[in-house]
Motif scaffolding. Sequence first.
Motif, PDB file in Angstrom:
ATOM      1  N   PHE A 115       0.834  -1.199   0.000  1.00 38.53           N
ATOM      2  CA  PHE A 115       0.000   0.000   0.000  1.00 38.53           C
ATOM      3  C   PHE A 115       0.871   1.252   0.000  1.00 38.53           C
ATOM      4  CE2 PHE A 115      -1.896   3.378   2.629  1.00 38.53           C
ATOM      5  CZ  PHE A 115      -2.966   3.719   1.816  1.00 38.53           C
ATOM      6  N   ARG A 116       1.872   1.278   0.882  1.00 34.38           N
ATOM      7  CA  ARG A 116       2.754   2.435   0.939  1.00 34.38           C
ATOM      8  C   ARG A 116       3.472   2.637  -0.402  1.00 34.38           C
ATOM      9  NH1 ARG A 116       4.791   4.511   5.867  1.00 34.38           N
ATOM     10  NH2 ARG A 116       3.019   4.768   7.272  1.00 34.38           N
ATOM     11  N   TYR A 117       3.871   1.535  -1.032  1.00 30.69           N
ATOM     12  CA  TYR A 117       4.555   1.642  -2.313  1.00 30.69           C
ATOM     13  C   TYR A 117       3.628   2.242  -3.364  1.00 30.69           C
ATOM     14  CZ  TYR A 117       7.056   0.392  -6.559  1.00 30.69           C
ATOM     15  OH  TYR A 117       7.687   0.444  -7.769  1.00 30.69           O
ATOM     16  N   SER A 118       2.346   1.887  -3.322  1.00 28.22           N
ATOM     17  CA  SER A 118       1.419   2.400  -4.327  1.00 28.22           C
ATOM     18  C   SER A 118       1.147   3.889  -4.145  1.00 28.22           C
ATOM     19  CB  SER A 118       0.093   1.620  -4.286  1.00 28.22           C
ATOM     20  OG  SER A 118      -0.667   1.940  -3.136  1.00 28.22           O
ATOM     21  N   VAL A 119       1.193   4.380  -2.911  1.00 25.57           N
ATOM     22  CA  VAL A 119       0.861   5.793  -2.685  1.00 25.57           C
ATOM     23  C   VAL A 119       2.090   6.680  -2.507  1.00 25.57           C
ATOM     24  CG1 VAL A 119      -1.381   5.237  -1.678  1.00 25.57           C
ATOM     25  CG2 VAL A 119       0.588   5.520  -0.178  1.00 25.57           C
ATOM     26  N   ALA A 120       3.242   6.088  -2.153  1.00 20.22           N
ATOM     27  CA  ALA A 120       4.418   6.903  -1.834  1.00 20.22           C
ATOM     28  C   ALA A 120       5.625   6.623  -2.704  1.00 20.22           C
ATOM     29  CB  ALA A 120       4.806   6.717  -0.364  1.00 20.22           C
ATOM     30  N   THR A 211       5.990  -4.238 -13.785  1.00 18.00           N
ATOM     31  CA  THR A 211       7.159  -3.946 -12.953  1.00 18.00           C
ATOM     32  C   THR A 211       8.149  -3.038 -13.685  1.00 18.00           C
ATOM     33  OG1 THR A 211       6.931  -6.083 -11.831  1.00 18.00           O
ATOM     34  CG2 THR A 211       9.052  -4.962 -11.641  1.00 18.00           C
ATOM     35  N   GLY A 212       8.397  -3.345 -14.956  1.00 20.65           N
ATOM     36  CA  GLY A 212       9.342  -2.532 -15.717  1.00 20.65           C
ATOM     37  C   GLY A 212       8.855  -1.119 -15.928  1.00 20.65           C
ATOM     38  N   LEU A 213       7.569  -0.974 -16.275  1.00 22.85           N
ATOM     39  CA  LEU A 213       7.011   0.351 -16.499  1.00 22.85           C
ATOM     40  C   LEU A 213       7.000   1.166 -15.204  1.00 22.85           C
ATOM     41  CD1 LEU A 213       5.663   2.254 -18.522  1.00 22.85           C
ATOM     42  CD2 LEU A 213       3.452   1.251 -17.881  1.00 22.85           C
ATOM     43  N   THR A 214       6.702   0.502 -14.086  1.00 21.82           N
ATOM     44  CA  THR A 214       6.683   1.203 -12.805  1.00 21.82           C
ATOM     45  C   THR A 214       8.082   1.681 -12.426  1.00 21.82           C
ATOM     46  OG1 THR A 214       4.802  -0.123 -12.055  1.00 21.82           O
ATOM     47  CG2 THR A 214       6.054   1.014 -10.365  1.00 21.82           C
ATOM     48  N   SER A 215       9.091   0.863 -12.670  1.00 20.81           N
ATOM     49  CA  SER A 215      10.466   1.269 -12.371  1.00 20.81           C
ATOM     50  C   SER A 215      10.870   2.484 -13.196  1.00 20.81           C
ATOM     51  CB  SER A 215      11.425   0.106 -12.637  1.00 20.81           C
ATOM     52  OG  SER A 215      11.166  -0.971 -11.761  1.00 20.81           O
ATOM     53  N   MET A 216      10.505   2.475 -14.477  1.00 29.09           N
ATOM     54  CA  MET A 216      10.811   3.626 -15.326  1.00 29.09           C
ATOM     55  C   MET A 216      10.073   4.874 -14.848  1.00 29.09           C
ATOM     56  SD  MET A 216      10.724   1.867 -19.116  1.00 29.09           S
ATOM     57  CE  MET A 216      10.748   3.476 -19.899  1.00 29.09           C
ATOM     58  N   GLY A 217       8.794   4.690 -14.528  1.00 34.33           N
ATOM     59  CA  GLY A 217       8.003   5.815 -14.053  1.00 34.33           C
ATOM     60  C   GLY A 217       8.531   6.385 -12.758  1.00 34.33           C
ATOM     61  N   ASP A 218       8.996   5.511 -11.875  1.00 36.89           N
ATOM     62  CA  ASP A 218       9.500   5.988 -10.583  1.00 36.89           C
ATOM     63  C   ASP A 218      10.799   6.765 -10.723  1.00 36.89           C
ATOM     64  OD1 ASP A 218       7.422   5.169  -9.013  1.00 36.89           O
ATOM     65  OD2 ASP A 218       8.316   3.263  -8.441  1.00 36.89           O
ATOM     66  N   ARG A 219      11.599   6.415 -11.704  1.00 37.40           N
ATOM     67  CA  ARG A 219      12.811   7.202 -11.927  1.00 37.40           C
ATOM     68  C   ARG A 219      12.444   8.623 -12.367  1.00 37.40           C
ATOM     69  NH1 ARG A 219      14.884   2.204 -13.910  1.00 37.40           N
ATOM     70  NH2 ARG A 219      14.361   2.727 -16.077  1.00 37.40           N
ATOM     71  N   LEU A 220      11.439   8.720 -13.205  1.00 37.96           N
ATOM     72  CA  LEU A 220      10.989  10.039 -13.649  1.00 37.96           C
ATOM     73  C   LEU A 220      10.354  10.806 -12.490  1.00 37.96           C
ATOM     74  CD1 LEU A 220      10.415  12.106 -15.867  1.00 37.96           C
ATOM     75  CD2 LEU A 220       8.301  10.844 -16.390  1.00 37.96           C
ATOM     76  N   VAL A 221       9.500  10.134 -11.736  1.00 35.59           N
ATOM     77  CA  VAL A 221       8.857  10.775 -10.585  1.00 35.59           C
ATOM     78  C   VAL A 221       9.898  11.228  -9.574  1.00 35.59           C
ATOM     79  CG1 VAL A 221       7.348  10.376  -8.606  1.00 35.59           C
ATOM     80  CG2 VAL A 221       6.658   9.575 -10.871  1.00 35.59           C
ATOM     81  N   LEU A 239      -1.319  11.013  -9.529  1.00 34.32           N
ATOM     82  CA  LEU A 239      -1.210  10.688 -10.951  1.00 34.32           C
ATOM     83  C   LEU A 239      -0.417   9.403 -11.145  1.00 34.32           C
ATOM     84  CD1 LEU A 239      -1.569  11.431 -13.953  1.00 34.32           C
ATOM     85  CD2 LEU A 239       0.545  12.797 -13.764  1.00 34.32           C
ATOM     86  N   ARG A 240       0.702   9.279 -10.408  1.00 33.96           N
ATOM     87  CA  ARG A 240       1.511   8.065 -10.488  1.00 33.96           C
ATOM     88  C   ARG A 240       0.685   6.819 -10.190  1.00 33.96           C
ATOM     89  NH1 ARG A 240       3.597   4.989  -6.446  1.00 33.96           N
ATOM     90  NH2 ARG A 240       5.480   3.751  -6.921  1.00 33.96           N
ATOM     91  N   LYS A 241      -0.086   6.876  -9.126  1.00 27.02           N
ATOM     92  CA  LYS A 241      -0.882   5.712  -8.757  1.00 27.02           C
ATOM     93  C   LYS A 241      -1.932   5.400  -9.816  1.00 27.02           C
ATOM     94  CE  LYS A 241      -3.685   3.731  -5.051  1.00 27.02           C
ATOM     95  NZ  LYS A 241      -4.243   3.927  -3.686  1.00 27.02           N
ATOM     96  N   ARG A 242      -2.565   6.442 -10.341  1.00 28.05           N
ATOM     97  CA  ARG A 242      -3.622   6.226 -11.321  1.00 28.05           C
ATOM     98  C   ARG A 242      -3.088   5.607 -12.609  1.00 28.05           C
ATOM     99  NH1 ARG A 242      -5.511  10.891 -11.026  1.00 28.05           N
ATOM    100  NH2 ARG A 242      -4.677  11.885 -12.914  1.00 28.05           N
ATOM    101  N   VAL A 243      -1.885   6.018 -13.025  1.00 26.14           N
ATOM    102  CA  VAL A 243      -1.325   5.563 -14.297  1.00 26.14           C
ATOM    103  C   VAL A 243      -0.633   4.204 -14.165  1.00 26.14           C
ATOM    104  CG1 VAL A 243       0.406   6.066 -16.065  1.00 26.14           C
ATOM    105  CG2 VAL A 243      -1.077   7.894 -15.206  1.00 26.14           C
ATOM    106  N   LEU A 244       0.108   4.010 -13.082  1.00 25.11           N
ATOM    107  CA  LEU A 244       0.991   2.847 -12.981  1.00 25.11           C
ATOM    108  C   LEU A 244       0.414   1.681 -12.184  1.00 25.11           C
ATOM    109  CD1 LEU A 244       4.414   4.651 -12.339  1.00 25.11           C
ATOM    110  CD2 LEU A 244       3.499   3.805 -14.510  1.00 25.11           C
TER     111      LEU A 244
END
Length: 289
Positions: A115-120, A211-221, A239-244
Amino acid sequence: MKPDFVIGGAPKCATTALFDYLAQHPQIFATVPKEPHYFASAALGRPFMRHDFSAEAYQALYSGCLPGQMAGEGSTHYLHHAPAVAPLMAAQAPQARLIFCLREPVARAYSHFLFRYSVAGPHDLGGMGQRRDFVAFARDPEMFAAGNYADNLRVFLKHFPRSQIHLVFFEDVVSDLAGCLAGICRFLGVDESFSFDLSRRSNTTAYPRSTGLTSMGDRLVGAIYPRLSVSGRRRLMRLRKRVLFSPRAAKPRISPEERDCVRSLYRQSVLRLEDLAGRDLAAWRAEEA
């Protein structure tokens, strides 16, 4: 002083679902917000979970309660802040009936971690920052306290009679939701024959779509996050949670090594809870738990 009842924890143990179901009952009044955390904020001397109600503002949450209704709230962090919360609650609302929801502590911690990973995002407990693995997350003192049910319940039992405390086990919620709700109704003294709409679902956890898309997105975030205002950071994380993330995505699996390590942290606590609750919790200690 209100409340008449409190669902006081633990987090990620179906507390929100049970609170929302109980709110359907005509003899029960449920606060909005569900988690005012008044007793935690007042006892700890700081705003808790973005809430900081005065005693008067907290009582105003119950202004819509009708005569004859049992009024309650559901602040899930009361249990693991028991040393501060229990004496204050006993002083201000000694008649309150307390409901605590308990879940196998490794599963509870892992659900909290996801849960924390999805929101933070990649995080320490304070939010976007350095990634922590599950074992490090579970070893954090506050996270450990959230699953150390026995010691926290003992604190509440020093301030409230056992007859005012009702324990709900997550496994029973999963296997017999209607029976759990009927038991809570009996405990609260309201009509247990009420027919709840059990088709509703609350507070479902979202998991990474990829998993791969989330890792890429998190680097940008992670690159953008430090440059934003507080409100901008919150919008970015929504936005991160909604998209990823999606509640329909597959739940990541915990490794056997991680499970064994975290289970060892709670072994003695589980044994103490067995004696306290009078319930066989061998399944919580089993290798496949």
